[in-house]
Write a protein that holds these residues in place. Structure first.
Motif, mmCIF file in Angstrom:
data_model
loop_
_atom_site.group_PDB
_atom_site.id
_atom_site.type_symbol
_atom_site.label_atom_id
_atom_site.label_comp_id
_atom_site.label_asym_id
_atom_site.label_seq_id
_atom_site.Cartn_x
_atom_site.Cartn_y
_atom_site.Cartn_z
ATOM 1 N N PRO A 30 -11.231 -3.095 7.329
ATOM 2 C CA PRO A 30 -11.494 -4.608 7.768
ATOM 3 C C PRO A 30 -10.478 -5.649 6.994
ATOM 4 O O PRO A 30 -10.385 -5.509 5.856
ATOM 5 C CB PRO A 30 -12.879 -4.763 7.665
ATOM 6 C CG PRO A 30 -13.468 -3.663 7.462
ATOM 7 C CD PRO A 30 -12.358 -2.785 6.554
ATOM 8 N N ILE A 31 -9.797 -6.553 7.645
ATOM 9 C CA ILE A 31 -9.151 -7.412 7.239
ATOM 10 C C ILE A 31 -9.542 -8.946 7.411
ATOM 11 O O ILE A 31 -9.980 -9.178 8.830
ATOM 12 C CB ILE A 31 -7.635 -7.282 7.281
ATOM 13 C CG1 ILE A 31 -7.219 -7.545 8.748
ATOM 14 C CG2 ILE A 31 -7.176 -5.887 6.914
ATOM 15 C CD1 ILE A 31 -5.844 -7.428 9.272
ATOM 16 N N ASP A 32 -9.178 -9.861 6.899
ATOM 17 C CA ASP A 32 -9.580 -11.332 7.392
ATOM 18 C C ASP A 32 -8.292 -12.119 7.891
ATOM 19 O O ASP A 32 -8.490 -12.773 8.675
ATOM 20 C CB ASP A 32 -10.176 -12.233 6.065
ATOM 21 C CG ASP A 32 -11.207 -11.174 5.502
ATOM 22 O OD1 ASP A 32 -12.380 -11.527 6.141
ATOM 23 O OD2 ASP A 32 -11.138 -10.786 4.322
ATOM 24 N N VAL A 33 -7.092 -11.834 7.414
ATOM 25 C CA VAL A 33 -5.964 -12.642 7.646
ATOM 26 C C VAL A 33 -4.834 -11.343 8.093
ATOM 27 O O VAL A 33 -4.583 -10.527 7.112
ATOM 28 C CB VAL A 33 -5.565 -13.456 6.796
ATOM 29 C CG1 VAL A 33 -4.303 -14.067 7.356
ATOM 30 C CG2 VAL A 33 -6.612 -14.465 6.568
ATOM 31 N N LEU A 34 -3.971 -11.721 9.281
ATOM 32 C CA LEU A 34 -2.889 -10.785 9.317
ATOM 33 C C LEU A 34 -1.764 -11.781 9.178
ATOM 34 O O LEU A 34 -1.723 -12.952 10.149
ATOM 35 C CB LEU A 34 -2.984 -10.198 10.770
ATOM 36 C CG LEU A 34 -1.580 -9.623 11.171
ATOM 37 C CD1 LEU A 34 -1.009 -8.543 10.403
ATOM 38 C CD2 LEU A 34 -1.664 -9.389 12.629
ATOM 39 N N VAL A 35 -0.530 -11.614 8.560
ATOM 40 C CA VAL A 35 0.419 -12.060 8.379
ATOM 41 C C VAL A 35 1.711 -11.563 9.075
ATOM 42 O O VAL A 35 2.186 -10.593 8.389
ATOM 43 C CB VAL A 35 0.862 -12.732 6.960
ATOM 44 C CG1 VAL A 35 2.180 -13.506 6.937
ATOM 45 C CG2 VAL A 35 -0.377 -13.555 6.193
ATOM 46 N N ASN A 36 2.268 -11.975 10.157
ATOM 47 C CA ASN A 36 3.279 -11.234 10.746
ATOM 48 C C ASN A 36 4.551 -11.877 10.314
ATOM 49 O O ASN A 36 5.094 -12.839 10.614
ATOM 50 C CB ASN A 36 3.090 -11.290 12.347
ATOM 51 C CG ASN A 36 2.154 -10.546 13.065
ATOM 52 O OD1 ASN A 36 2.115 -9.485 12.606
ATOM 53 N ND2 ASN A 36 1.113 -10.948 13.816
ATOM 54 N N ASN A 37 5.281 -11.221 9.216
ATOM 55 C CA ASN A 37 6.281 -11.659 8.489
ATOM 56 C C ASN A 37 7.492 -10.965 9.115
ATOM 57 O O ASN A 37 8.569 -11.313 8.639
ATOM 58 C CB ASN A 37 6.054 -11.892 7.174
ATOM 59 C CG ASN A 37 7.390 -12.038 6.170
ATOM 60 O OD1 ASN A 37 7.916 -12.790 6.428
ATOM 61 N ND2 ASN A 37 7.770 -10.971 5.602
ATOM 62 N N ALA A 38 7.366 -9.617 9.164
ATOM 63 C CA ALA A 38 8.439 -8.575 9.238
ATOM 64 C C ALA A 38 9.372 -9.030 10.249
ATOM 65 O O ALA A 38 9.073 -9.480 11.305
ATOM 66 C CB ALA A 38 7.906 -7.305 9.732
ATOM 67 N N GLY A 39 10.729 -9.156 9.843
ATOM 68 C CA GLY A 39 11.649 -9.640 10.934
ATOM 69 C C GLY A 39 13.121 -9.046 10.628
ATOM 70 O O GLY A 39 13.336 -8.724 9.529
#
Length: 247
Positions: free
Chosen positions: A68-77
């Motif tokens: 389980p996670i609380d926050v997803l940070v989509n940074n990959a680019g």
């Protein structure tokens, strides 16, 4: 104690964001295509996981390992600089696979747990090229602009479930590995006819009035993760703040 999963942590914004959240006491899941444990401090609150956001099997394996996670940070680019006329469509698709579809795929994969729990936050890292378009980054700008529209719509869609979606918009970051990471991809993308234009842009970028640092982005992501307000956009960096004021 909350848990954040951050994509693209091998360098730049992702690496600094992982360090920042860890320093603030969070559990951090730092993901990268080729895991390196030497980049981050050894800690029971920090794990490095392999993840390629363009591969469904890799996404599933990473999220199963994460729990389980609380926050997803989509940074990959991926970065791209070159004349669109000279850019193979295969390269354009490669940029979209990571910057756009990879972000969408990661978001889609975490939504079931967020919706069932009626909490959770997705933070999508884009760019201020979506605010102030510039030449020779048309495909890159398109890939990031798509995520801006995606995030705006998704925020309304998920509001009834208590799930939030936000944007962090970095400015120009010369300290990142944007050019280094994309050097091979960018070979031959500046034909002779476009050389004067490219030279003028390089000259401008060589002496910017203000820039964005990795710390600026990490702090903006941190603010977004801890802000209970309905704010959608968080500019990162002095140049990004100036653009945001003129939005």
């Amino acid at each position: 104690m909350k848990t954040v999963l951050i994509t693209g942590c091998s360098s730049g914004y992702g690496l600094e964001t992982a360090r920042h959240f860890h320093s603030q006491g969070w559990h951090v899941l730092a993901t990268m295509r080729t895991p390196r444990t030497d980049l981050l401090p050894r800690s029971e609150r920090l794990r490095v996981l392999p993840l390629d956001v363009t591969q469904p099997e890799s996404i599933a394996a990473a999220l199963e390992a994460a729990g389980p996670i609380d926050v997803l940070v989509n940074n990959a680019g991926l970065g791209l600089f070159g004349a669109f006329e000279a850019t193979p469509m295969a390269t354009v698709r490669e940029i979209f696979e990571t910057n756009t579809f990879g972000t969408m795929a990661m978001t889609q994969a975490v939504l079931p747990q967020f919706r069932l729990r009626k909490s959770g936050l997705v933070i999508n890292v884009t760019s201020t090229v979506t605010l102030a378009p510039m030449p020779l980054v048309a495909a890159y700008t398109a890939s990031k602009t798509a995520i801006e529209g995606f995030t705006e719509s998704l925020a309304f869609e998920l509001e009834p479930f208590g799930v939030r979606v936000k944007l962090v918009e970095p400015g120009y970051g010369p300290g990142t590995r944007f050019t280094e990471n994309g050097a091979e991809r960018m070979q031959g993308l500046i034909p002779e006819a476009y050389a004067p234009l490219a030279q003028s842009i390089f000259a401008t970028l060589g002496s910017p009035a203000a820039v964005t640092t990795a710390s600026d982005v990490a702090e903006a992501v941190w603010r977004a993760a801890n802000d209970s307000a309905s704010t959608l956009r968080y500019p990162a960096g002095a140049d990004a703040l100036a653009l945001a004021r003129g939005r």
